[in-house]
Design a protein around this motif. Structure first.
Motif, mmCIF file in Angstrom:
data_model
loop_
_atom_site.group_PDB
_atom_site.id
_atom_site.type_symbol
_atom_site.label_atom_id
_atom_site.label_comp_id
_atom_site.label_asym_id
_atom_site.label_seq_id
_atom_site.Cartn_x
_atom_site.Cartn_y
_atom_site.Cartn_z
ATOM 1 N N UNK A 79 0.830 -1.192 0.000
ATOM 2 C CA UNK A 79 0.000 0.000 0.000
ATOM 3 C C UNK A 79 0.874 1.255 0.000
ATOM 4 N N UNK A 80 0.297 2.332 -0.482
ATOM 5 C CA UNK A 80 0.910 3.642 -0.359
ATOM 6 C C UNK A 80 -0.175 4.589 0.137
ATOM 7 N N UNK A 81 -0.080 4.943 1.407
ATOM 8 C CA UNK A 81 -0.999 5.914 1.989
ATOM 9 C C UNK A 81 -0.436 7.305 1.737
ATOM 10 N N UNK A 82 -1.210 8.136 1.059
ATOM 11 C CA UNK A 82 -0.754 9.466 0.683
ATOM 12 C C UNK A 82 -1.633 10.502 1.360
ATOM 13 N N UNK A 83 -1.033 11.282 2.241
ATOM 14 C CA UNK A 83 -1.741 12.338 2.958
ATOM 15 C C UNK A 83 -1.195 13.701 2.567
#
Length: 124
Positions: A79-83
């Protein structure tokens, strides 16, 4: 051989968040490193983040503190969580897999397997 399929891209306003997923198949997931790269129109494909385990992660300076890479070995998914997304994060995001000892250096050449990419667009 490793097959990679990304999902989760889309259009988001600046300051918002998205989570990209990459499902892997074909080889034992824990036997290779996984990375995320991105390519904006007219630019070179650049390194974003990479991980081999929960504690072995690396990030490009431009995304440190905003993006988080994680792996679920039971689901063969990274996953790549981008905030706190910015317009300059707009690009096609690619998942990649590497069995090279230099996987953490962020070089495309270390990654032999690539997904088809997913578009992320951040509006201002």
């Amino acid at each position: 051989q490793v097959q990679l399929v990304e999902s989760g891209g889309g259009l988001v306003q600046g300051g918002g968040s998205l989570r990209l997923s990459c499902a892997a198949s074909g080889r034992t997931f824990s036997s290779f490193a996984t990375g995320w790269f991105r390519q904006a129109p007219g630019k070179e494909r650049e390194f974003v983040a990479a991980a081999w385990s929960r504690t072995s992660t690396y990030y490009a300076d431009s995304v440190k503190g905003r993006f988080t890479i994680s792996r679920d070995n039971a689901k063969n998914t990274v996953y790549l969580q981008m905030n706190s997304l910015k317009p300059e994060d707009t690009a096609v995001y690619y998942c990649a897999a590497s069995s090279s000892s230099s996987w953490y250096r962020g070089r495309r050449e270390a990654y032999a397997y690539w997904g088809q990419g997913t578009q992320v667009t951040v509006s201002s």
